[in-house]
Enzyme design. Structure first.
Site, short mmCIF file in Angstrom:
data_model
loop_
_atom_site.label_atom_id
_atom_site.label_comp_id
_atom_site.label_asym_id
_atom_site.label_seq_id
_atom_site.Cartn_x
_atom_site.Cartn_y
_atom_site.Cartn_z
N MET A 30 43.18 44.57 37.36
CA MET A 30 43.12 45.89 37.57
C MET A 30 43.59 46.39 38.99
O MET A 30 43.49 47.16 39.57
CB MET A 30 41.47 46.70 37.36
CG MET A 30 40.77 46.30 36.14
SD MET A 30 39.59 47.45 35.75
CE MET A 30 38.50 47.20 37.17
N GLY A 31 44.28 45.32 39.41
CA GLY A 31 44.94 45.58 40.77
C GLY A 31 44.23 45.68 41.85
O GLY A 31 43.05 44.90 42.12
N GLY A 36 41.16 35.79 45.10
CA GLY A 36 40.60 35.63 43.48
C GLY A 36 41.64 35.76 42.63
O GLY A 36 41.93 34.81 41.78
N HIS A 37 42.41 36.88 42.62
CA HIS A 37 43.26 37.27 41.58
C HIS A 37 44.46 36.09 41.63
O HIS A 37 45.06 35.52 40.86
CB HIS A 37 43.98 38.33 41.79
CG HIS A 37 43.02 39.68 41.51
ND1 HIS A 37 42.71 40.54 42.44
CD2 HIS A 37 42.54 40.11 40.36
CE1 HIS A 37 41.72 41.52 41.95
NE2 HIS A 37 41.73 41.26 40.83
N GLY A 147 38.63 34.68 35.72
CA GLY A 147 37.94 34.24 37.11
C GLY A 147 36.30 33.86 36.31
O GLY A 147 35.68 34.71 35.49
N GLN A 148 35.44 32.96 36.85
CA GLN A 148 34.32 32.69 36.54
C GLN A 148 33.42 33.79 37.17
O GLN A 148 32.22 34.13 36.91
CB GLN A 148 33.92 31.32 36.95
CG GLN A 148 32.35 31.08 36.66
CD GLN A 148 31.82 29.87 37.09
OE1 GLN A 148 32.29 28.89 37.24
NE2 GLN A 148 30.52 29.93 37.46
N ARG A 187 35.94 45.65 44.95
CA ARG A 187 34.89 46.64 45.15
C ARG A 187 34.18 46.23 46.55
O ARG A 187 33.89 47.20 47.33
CB ARG A 187 34.00 46.52 44.14
CG ARG A 187 34.08 47.50 42.89
CD ARG A 187 33.10 47.54 42.25
NE ARG A 187 33.31 48.63 40.90
CZ ARG A 187 33.66 48.06 39.71
NH1 ARG A 187 33.78 46.74 39.58
NH2 ARG A 187 34.17 48.87 38.66
P1 AMP Z 1 39.66 42.65 37.88
O1 AMP Z 1 41.03 43.03 38.65
O2 AMP Z 1 38.48 42.78 38.62
O3 AMP Z 1 39.72 43.15 36.74
O4 AMP Z 1 39.89 40.99 37.80
C1 AMP Z 1 41.07 40.36 37.10
C2 AMP Z 1 40.51 38.96 37.11
O5 AMP Z 1 40.48 38.37 38.25
C3 AMP Z 1 39.48 38.54 36.25
O6 AMP Z 1 39.62 37.56 35.31
C4 AMP Z 1 38.28 38.53 37.04
O7 AMP Z 1 37.29 37.41 36.58
C5 AMP Z 1 39.32 37.55 38.34
N1 AMP Z 1 38.68 37.67 39.48
C6 AMP Z 1 38.12 38.81 40.40
N2 AMP Z 1 37.66 38.32 41.36
C7 AMP Z 1 37.50 36.91 41.38
C8 AMP Z 1 37.15 35.80 42.49
N3 AMP Z 1 36.60 36.33 43.62
N4 AMP Z 1 37.61 34.70 41.97
C9 AMP Z 1 38.01 34.32 41.03
N5 AMP Z 1 38.46 35.11 40.21
C10 AMP Z 1 38.30 36.67 40.21
#
Ligand code: AMP
Length: 282
Positions: A30-31, A36-37, A147-148, A187
């Site tokens: 979601m950008g 992590g991403h 991501g876990q 967030r």
């Molecule tokens: P999001 O942008 O929040 O939808 O996340 C996109 C991907 O990044 C999803 O697979 C999440 O699980 C992963 N993700 C988000 N935060 C982390 C993190 N701190 N460590 C590893 N993966 C992450």
């Protein structure tokens, strides 16, 4: 690197790559990307020939009163980061192409999404599954990276890939944390300095839970109560849930044993943060 919001163009580019026998790696996001991403992006880069990242803040996975409108967006900063990582294509579709005015077909997972975030955010995983199926149909990836940190989401996506017969290999990668162990999250940007300090209690609670279990505690309510105390010491916090479940099927446990998941969702003055630890207990 190609950046496009065009569905047809994206399909065309990926068709060409497929005809050339290229392995397509895909990371949906979601950008407002963080490390992590980027850890997922790097794995995709290492394990595939053509790497696609989607950036789309998916309205249908947000509930009423949640932060869809204020969710931070910065496609320019994201593109710069992804360019540095050597990504091949950024797909950032328009809302109207993803959800035309007659949109009426949804994908629902009905078992794993009954607990944790599925329970506290009704409709959330229906939104997640629906958008992922749409993205998978456009990109047709060989490999996808999750991501876990979003443990329940990862389990549900695994089920979705399997149940809907997608030929996709899924990788679930460890949670990347800040120096003080707060799980990285878009967030986290909402937190002011005091809230950011308070947010440390999330990992402290998880660590305490893990430690108690390691020391031999097998009663779920004892561990959960002690974890709750850690969170409630901070005035800015409100607990959405703290649960210890079977890590494979997310069912509740009579006794802490086997592969288990300690998961929580906590509001820090209105900012909803989630985290988890999965452990094996003999
Ligand atoms: P999001 O942008 O929040 O939808 O996340 C996109 C991907 O990044 C999803 O697979 C999440 O699980 C992963 N993700 C988000 N935060 C982390 C993190 N701190 N460590 C590893 N993966 C992450």
């Amino acid at each position: 690197m190609i950046i496009t919001n065009n569905v047809k163009k994206t399909k065309r580019i990926l068709n060409v790559q497929k005809l050339d026998n290229k392995v397509i790696g895909f990371v949906p996001t979601m950008g407002l990307l963080h490390e992590g991403h980027l850890s997922l992006v790097r794995q995709a880069k290492a394990k595939s020939d053509f790497v696609v990242i989607s950036i789309f803040v998916n309205p249908i996975q947000f509930g009423r009163g949640e932060d869809y409108g204020s969710y931070p967006r910065d496609i320019k900063a994201d593109s710069k980061l992804l360019m540095e990582e050597g990504v091949d294509l950024i797909f950032c579709p328009n809302q109207k192409d993803m959800y035309p005015s007659d949109f009426s077909v949804f994908v629902d997972e009905t078992e794993l999404s009954q607990s944790l975030c599925g329970k506290s955010r009704p409709g959330h995983f229906r939104g997640v599954c629906t958008v992922l199926v749409k993205l998978f149909n456009v990109i047709v990836p060989d490999k996808v990276y999750f991501g876990q940190k979003d443990y329940q989401q990862a389990l549900i996506v695994k089920r979705l890939i399997n149940n809907l017969n997608y030929d996709i290999k899924m990788y679930v990668l460890p949670t990347i944390r800040e120096n003080d162990k707060l799980a990285m999250s878009t967030r986290n940007n909402y937190l002011n300095d005091n809230e950011r300090k308070d947010s440390r209690c999330i990992y402290e609670a998880l660590s305490l839970g893990k430690e108690l279990i390691k020391q031999g505690e097998t009663r779920v309510f004892v561990v959960v109560d002690k974890m709750k105390n850690v969170i409630m010491k901070k005035r800015s916090t409100k607990i959405a849930y703290i649960e210890i479940l079977d890590a494979v099927n997310l069912k509740s446990l009579k006794k802490i044993k086997g592969k288990i998941l300690i998961a929580l969702a906590v509001y820090i003055n209105g900012t909803r943060l989630i985290d988890n630890i999965a452990i094996s207990v003999k």
